[in-house]
Design an enzyme around this catalytic site. Structure first.
Site, PDB file in Angstrom:
ATOM      1  N   THR A  72      48.575  35.157  53.608  1.00  0.00           N
ATOM      2  CA  THR A  72      50.127  35.517  53.068  1.00  0.00           C
ATOM      3  C   THR A  72      50.715  35.525  54.365  1.00  0.00           C
ATOM      4  OG1 THR A  72      48.339  37.143  51.959  1.00  0.00           O
ATOM      5  CG2 THR A  72      51.072  37.945  52.230  1.00  0.00           C
ATOM      6  N   ASN A 151      43.672  29.743  43.489  1.00  0.00           N
ATOM      7  CA  ASN A 151      42.599  30.826  43.185  1.00  0.00           C
ATOM      8  C   ASN A 151      41.822  31.006  42.005  1.00  0.00           C
ATOM      9  OD1 ASN A 151      45.488  31.116  43.114  1.00  0.00           O
ATOM     10  ND2 ASN A 151      44.950  33.361  43.483  1.00  0.00           N
ATOM     11  N   GLN A 179      42.491  28.125  49.355  1.00  0.00           N
ATOM     12  CA  GLN A 179      41.532  27.537  48.545  1.00  0.00           C
ATOM     13  C   GLN A 179      41.154  26.481  48.753  1.00  0.00           C
ATOM     14  OE1 GLN A 179      39.926  29.759  46.629  1.00  0.00           O
ATOM     15  NE2 GLN A 179      40.998  31.730  46.313  1.00  0.00           N
ATOM     16  N   SER A 199      43.717  29.992  55.111  1.00  0.00           N
ATOM     17  CA  SER A 199      42.878  31.202  55.883  1.00  0.00           C
ATOM     18  C   SER A 199      41.699  30.496  56.523  1.00  0.00           C
ATOM     19  CB  SER A 199      43.236  32.442  53.973  1.00  0.00           C
ATOM     20  OG  SER A 199      43.251  33.235  54.784  1.00  0.00           O
ATOM     21  N   ALA A 200      41.560  31.971  56.987  1.00  0.00           N
ATOM     22  CA  ALA A 200      40.083  31.465  57.545  1.00  0.00           C
ATOM     23  C   ALA A 200      38.794  32.565  56.077  1.00  0.00           C
ATOM     24  CB  ALA A 200      39.531  32.240  58.900  1.00  0.00           C
ATOM     25  N   HIS A 201      39.333  33.816  55.898  1.00  0.00           N
ATOM     26  CA  HIS A 201      37.940  33.882  55.133  1.00  0.00           C
ATOM     27  C   HIS A 201      37.936  33.515  53.796  1.00  0.00           C
ATOM     28  CE1 HIS A 201      40.262  36.965  51.367  1.00  0.00           C
ATOM     29  NE2 HIS A 201      40.827  36.056  52.862  1.00  0.00           N
ATOM     30  N   THR A 237      50.883  38.720  69.937  1.00  0.00           N
ATOM     31  CA  THR A 237      50.073  39.281  70.954  1.00  0.00           C
ATOM     32  C   THR A 237      48.627  38.176  70.023  1.00  0.00           C
ATOM     33  OG1 THR A 237      49.905  40.966  72.404  1.00  0.00           O
ATOM     34  CG2 THR A 237      47.691  39.862  72.145  1.00  0.00           C
ATOM     35  N   CYS A 325      43.803  43.104  35.110  1.00  0.00           N
ATOM     36  CA  CYS A 325      43.891  44.871  34.795  1.00  0.00           C
ATOM     37  C   CYS A 325      43.614  45.618  35.717  1.00  0.00           C
ATOM     38  CB  CYS A 325      42.787  45.335  33.442  1.00  0.00           C
ATOM     39  SG  CYS A 325      43.085  43.931  31.950  1.00  0.00           S
TER      40      CYS A 325
HETATM   41  C1  PLP Z   1      45.844  30.471  46.383  1.00  0.00           C
HETATM   42  C2  PLP Z   1      45.913  31.263  47.747  1.00  0.00           C
HETATM   43  N1  PLP Z   1      47.210  31.507  48.459  1.00  0.00           N
HETATM   44  C3  PLP Z   1      46.736  32.989  49.655  1.00  0.00           C
HETATM   45  C4  PLP Z   1      46.021  33.467  50.067  1.00  0.00           C
HETATM   46  C5  PLP Z   1      46.362  34.611  50.376  1.00  0.00           C
HETATM   47  O1  PLP Z   1      45.177  34.949  51.827  1.00  0.00           O
HETATM   48  P1  PLP Z   1      45.127  35.969  52.762  1.00  0.00           P
HETATM   49  O2  PLP Z   1      44.003  36.640  52.709  1.00  0.00           O
HETATM   50  O3  PLP Z   1      44.775  35.164  53.902  1.00  0.00           O
HETATM   51  O4  PLP Z   1      46.154  36.834  53.436  1.00  0.00           O
HETATM   52  C6  PLP Z   1      44.889  34.165  48.871  1.00  0.00           C
HETATM   53  C7  PLP Z   1      43.801  34.652  49.164  1.00  0.00           C
HETATM   54  O5  PLP Z   1      43.549  34.969  48.144  1.00  0.00           O
HETATM   55  C8  PLP Z   1      45.125  32.546  47.755  1.00  0.00           C
HETATM   56  O6  PLP Z   1      43.710  32.658  47.384  1.00  0.00           O
END
Ligand code: PLP
Length: 397
Positions: A72, A151, A179, A199-201, A237, A325
């Protein structure tokens, strides 16, 4: 009860090797990377190691990588950063209707700031047409932002072609690759990408860490102020342990990509085929082939996504609903709307996202359990009972 996790697009567990790499940076290697003594130098070196791992994975130079707090923040900074830094050149941004909210909301915000945004439609499979990008570019266009992979429905956009069009027109090209990273090969050079957010997660790394790629020479300002970190492109930081975990996660994902992608594609296709064979009136959302190896998104007629989710959960299966929803809104997902899925069907959409832990047995279990749930719910559904007498013209049949 054995739980089957099929929501890898939402998040993934941290890989044991990633955790192992991260752990020392919480305790004995705890230094602040901005300090000049031993502990600081140790932390700095770890960050630089991760930068190299990520840069190598996407074909970038280490000087082009900036660590962030996640997808994000990376989306916000790449888009707003380009908008503010190139204001004198123009105020027009092009994006698509199926972007993640991190991109869409940023664009809505910029509209309030005086920027003009074009939201491109997608075809019925969910893909952006490069020709539409070409047609939408005008003199004042400064940025095109089109996501690499969606996503919700997992579709993979023609990134290289869109990038080429932008390069030829002298317009910066940004892609949200949150993704895509770790699931499909990415090369910023070959694909003409100027800016990218990850994004790492989503790839077995920790939550709260991500990165931006900003091609050398691209004008992009920082949206955070108050620190010299990351060459003044992201103040604050550094999350050293998180960044180390991100680097390791990327390295492992890229190493395993060809094998894992083939394995997941087989399981995905088996699930899609099995669902279509065992459930009447079910529709696959998104392109059948141009989609992430682990993404299955289907619309099941006459029932609600939320009811399916809760029933699956009772059987130990975690999936995700295709509608919004859960957020308290009855509005169907903007992605399903954009591909023309009728409202009733959008509410009956469900996403299974497969990942490292998914086995053949898991797919067999879903194919046994899910059709039974659908049958049970349909038996209770007034829509299903009256389906043959419905005269509406909105595609519910
Ligand atoms: C396509 C996409 N962009 C951005 C994000 C946001 O990433 P983060 O959860 O690391 O903020 C997501 C998270 O679901 C995503 O699927």
């Amino acid at each position: 009860m054995k739980r089957i996790y099929l929501d890898h697009a939402a998040t993934t567990p941290v890989h044991p090797e990633v955790l192992k790499a991260m752990l020392p940076y919480f305790t004995e290697k705890f230094g602040n990377a901005s300090t000049i003594y031993f502990f600081g130098r140790e932390a700095k070196a770890a960050i630089e190691g991760a930068r190299e791992q990520f840069a190598k994975a996407i074909g970038a130079d280490i000087s082009e990588i900036i660590f962030m707090s996640g997808g994000t923040e990376a989306d916000n900074n790449t888009i707003m950063g380009v908008a503010y830094a190139n204001k004198k050149k123009g105020n027009h941004i092009i994006t698509s209707k199926i972007e993640h909210h991190a991109v869409l909301e940023t664009c809505h915000y910029l509209e309030k700031e005086g920027f003009e945004v074009t939201y491109l439609p997608v075809d019925k499979d969910g893909l952006v047409n490069p020709e539409d990008v070409k047609k939408a570019i005008k003199k004042t266009t400064i940025l095109v932002s089109v996501m690499f992979a969606n996503n919700e429905i997992g579709v993979i956009n023609p990134i290289k072609e869109i990038g080429k069009i932008c390069r030829e027109a002298g317009v910066y090209f940004h892609t949200d690759a949150v993704q895509a990273l770790g699931s499909v090969p990415i090369n910023v050079e070959e694909m003409n990408i100027d800016l990218l957010a990850v994004s790492a997660h989503k790839l077995y790394g920790p939550k709260g860490v991500g990165a931006m790629y900003i091609r050398k020479g691209v004008k992009c300002s920082s949206i955070t102020h108050g620190g010299e970190q990351e060459k003044r492109r992201r103040a604050g930081t550094e999350n050293v342990a998180g960044i180390v975990g991100f680097g390791k996660a990327v390295e492992l994902a890229v190493r395993d990509l060809p094998k894992e992608s083939a394995r997941l594609t087989t399981l995905r296709n088996r699930l899609i085929k099995g669902l279509k064979e065992s459930i009447p009136e079910i529709v696959l959302n998104g392109h059948p082939e141009k989609r992430l190896p682990g993404n299955v998104n289907v619309a099941v007629k006459y029932i609600e996504g939320e009811s399916m989710l809760l029933n699956l959960d009772m059987d130990g299966i975690c999936a995700s609903s295709g509608s919004a929803c859960t957020s308290g809104s009855l509005e169907p997902s903007h992605v399903l709307k954009a591909i023309g899925v009728p409202v009733e069907l959008a509410h009956g959409s469900i996403r299974f996202s497969l990942g490292k832990s998914t086995t053949e047995d898991d797919i067999i279990t879903v194919l046994k359990v899910f059709p039974e749930i659908v049958e049970r719910l349909r038996a209770l559904s007034p829509l299903y009972k009256t389906k043959d007498s419905c005269n509406c013209t909105d595609g519910c049949k």
